[in-house]
Design a protein around this motif. Structure first.
Motif, PDB file in Angstrom:
ATOM      1  N   GLN A  85       0.830  -1.190   0.000  1.00 30.40           N
ATOM      2  CA  GLN A  85       0.000   0.000   0.000  1.00 30.40           C
ATOM      3  C   GLN A  85       0.874   1.254   0.000  1.00 30.40           C
ATOM      4  N   TYR A  86       0.610   2.131  -0.938  1.00 30.78           N
ATOM      5  CA  TYR A  86       1.419   3.352  -1.051  1.00 30.78           C
ATOM      6  C   TYR A  86       1.399   4.149   0.252  1.00 30.78           C
ATOM      7  N   ASP A 104      -0.708  16.368   1.080  1.00 33.22           N
ATOM      8  CA  ASP A 104      -0.835  15.810  -0.266  1.00 33.22           C
ATOM      9  C   ASP A 104      -0.305  14.377  -0.353  1.00 33.22           C
ATOM     10  N   GLU A 105       0.309  13.881   0.727  1.00 38.20           N
ATOM     11  CA  GLU A 105       0.797  12.495   0.814  1.00 38.20           C
ATOM     12  C   GLU A 105       1.770  12.146  -0.308  1.00 38.20           C
ATOM     13  N   GLY A 106       2.519  13.150  -0.775  1.00 40.99           N
ATOM     14  CA  GLY A 106       3.511  12.916  -1.805  1.00 40.99           C
ATOM     15  C   GLY A 106       2.954  12.716  -3.194  1.00 40.99           C
ATOM     16  N   ARG A 126      10.793  10.649  -9.841  1.00 38.02           N
ATOM     17  CA  ARG A 126       9.583  10.733  -9.012  1.00 38.02           C
ATOM     18  C   ARG A 126       8.463   9.884  -9.603  1.00 38.02           C
ATOM     19  N   ILE A 127       7.811   9.113  -8.744  1.00 40.36           N
ATOM     20  CA  ILE A 127       6.782   8.190  -9.228  1.00 40.36           C
ATOM     21  C   ILE A 127       5.430   8.882  -9.333  1.00 40.36           C
ATOM     22  N   GLN A 128       4.603   8.349 -10.193  1.00 39.18           N
ATOM     23  CA  GLN A 128       3.191   8.710 -10.241  1.00 39.18           C
ATOM     24  C   GLN A 128       2.426   7.589  -9.533  1.00 39.18           C
ATOM     25  N   VAL A 129       1.745   7.931  -8.456  1.00 39.70           N
ATOM     26  CA  VAL A 129       1.051   6.915  -7.667  1.00 39.70           C
ATOM     27  C   VAL A 129      -0.080   6.334  -8.506  1.00 39.70           C
TER      28      VAL A 129
END
Length: 484
Positions: A85-86, A104-106, A126-129
């Motif tokens: 889970q992110y 914003d939780e990143g 940087r990842i895209q959730v």
């Protein structure tokens, strides 16, 4: 002389009421025997786990301690949800970086200051959730791009702690972000003033129709399995953290000011065999999301955060208990649930960073001349960090117990609950991984400065002349266990 055949009138007569072949009265029905036994049955067949579904890892590195330089991950999670889970990974990283979480939780790429996860040691990755909020197995990096995040985290610390020195002295504002310090032990961590929103979303108000919720809790079934037999009240924040809880004013959100962690709001009914997994930190709570930030549903669930070294045992635990919804913790504050989550990963199955012979920037609590705890950023070799982790585990809950108490109390003598639960797991670490070359074995420390963890700090002058009292560390709860 022949005898003529008998006519129908000569047949033997049947007494009236006795019945005959031509009668319409049915024959009597045999009386059935009552069922007095349950059917015979074999124990359930044990499932044979042959695939490696859960034998994959989500590893998060510090950008200044990458695997290319021989460092282990800061945190490692098993792929128990097809990944991890992110939100769980994000908040765990933020806790280690001194509670640097943001609203914003990143997820907001336009936020220049918020910490985030990256697929590379720089901000370029940087990842895209994903929409399902699941991180796929692999390596990630937790990057803190702005010093303002560090400052915000420091300002939310407890009034009893202060910061000495400037963290910016060793911060390099390059593409890796700032060189943030890591909190090495649960004893050095201070909960934030404001609890993140996911934990607030799953907080269940107290049931005002119940006169005595503490008494009601004693008669509740296991909250994980709904079984009524063999249920005990386990502590959400482990009893061994009493000193930590007093230092961090946990009593302010509970009913009891004396027996802080003995308060009913810090307890959960759990079946006795599961209590061992609970107290050893295999199970924890986490508010899991159904994905994304738009109209997402948050559910408080059981999460298997540590796996047994035996792969089949670990898989069995996941299949039976993982993602079980817990929605009946009436009156338990969100802060208690958040602290439990933080406590759960300060162990050497999840937090792996300090195994390599190197110096690490850490944030620790140091007592001053007034007995208050000051938060300091220090650069320490892994040998000293290891000693600190071991010392915290040993000193946190040492208690003197009369030897006759140990002899007479079967719970103290036979149970392994709440022993060595957040630094030294009772079992060896998780099984080895197959997805990359980083070792999963917490015992493989490479100690700096010639430190010998076996022969260091031995107390050869200890007085054993009075055997009437002994010292036992990390004991099981001193209150009577609730058995049914």
């Amino acid at each position: 002389m022949s005898i003529p055949p008998a006519s129908s009138s000569d047949e033997t007569s049947v007494p009236s009421g006795a019945g005959s072949a031509s009668s319409d009265i049915p024959p009597p029905t045999p009386t059935p025997y009552p069922t007095i036994m349950q059917p015979f049955r074999f124990p359930p067949l044990r499932k044979n786990y042959t695939d490696l579904t859960y034998d994959r890892n989500i590893r998060v590195f510090h950008p200044y301690y990458p695997p290319t330089k021989g460092h282990d991950p800061m945190l490692q999670f098993k792929a128990t949800d097809g990944g991890a889970q992110y939100l769980m990974v994000y908040y765990a990283c933020c806790i280690l970086a001194n509670n640097c979480m943001q609203e914003d939780e990143g997820r907001d790429n336009n936020n220049p200051d918020g910490p985030f996860l990256s697929k590379s040691p720089t901000s370029d990755g940087r990842i895209q959730v994903s929409l399902n909020d699941i991180l796929e197995p692999g390596n990630y990096y937790f990057i803190m791009p702005s010093f303002s995040v560090v400052s915000d985290a420091l300002s939310s610390a407890s009034k009893s702690a202060s910061t000495s020195g400037s963290p910016s002295s060793s911060i390099d504002p390059d593409s890796r972000g700032f060189h943030y310090a890591i909190i090495p032990t649960f004893d050095d961590w201070q909960p934030p003033k404001d609890i993140p929103q996911p934990w607030q979303d799953v907080e269940v108000p107290i049931d005002l129709t119940i006169d005595n919720p503490a008494t009601k809790l004693e008669n509740e079934p296991c909250y994980i399995t709904s079984d009524m037999n063999g249920v005990e009240l386990a502590h959400i924040i482990p009893r061994q953290e009493t000193a930590w809880s007093k230092r961090n004013f946990v009593a302010n959100i509970l009913d009891s000011s004396k027996d802080v962690l003995g308060d009913w709001k810090n307890k959960i009914p759990i079946r006795k065999d599961l209590r061992h997994l609970w107290d050893q930190g295999y199970l924890t709570f986490f508010p899991k999301s159904t994905g994304g930030t738009t109209a997402r549903l948050i559910q408080l669930c059981i999460h298997v955060i540590r796996l047994h070294k035996d792969y089949s045992k670990g898989c069995e635990c996941i299949d039976k208990y993982h993602n079980t919804i817990i929605n009946n913790l009436h009156g338990v504050p969100a802060k208690i649930l958040f602290i439990r989550f933080a406590w759960s990963f300060f162990n050497e199955d999840v937090m792996l960073l300090f195994r390599t012979s190197s110096n690490y920037r850490v944030r620790i609590l140091v007592p001053n001349s007034k007995g208050e705890m000051n938060a300091e950023d220090q650069t320490l070799p892994n040998s000293k960090i290891f000693k600190r982790r071991k010392r915290n585990a040993m000193e946190e809950s040492i208690e003197n117990i009369p030897i006759e108490t140990l002899d007479n109390d079967e719970n103290l003598s036979s149970s392994g609950a709440e022993l060595d639960s957040y630094i030294y797991p009772a079992d060896s670490p998780s099984f080895s991984s197959t997805d990359d070359v980083v070792s999963d074995y917490p015992s493989e420390y490479d100690y700096a400065d010639g430190y010998d963890p076996v022969n260091s700090d031995c107390d050869v002058d200890i007085d054993l002349s009075n055997p009437s009292r002994i010292v036992r560390r990390n004991i099981l709860d001193d209150d009577p266990s609730r058995k049914r």
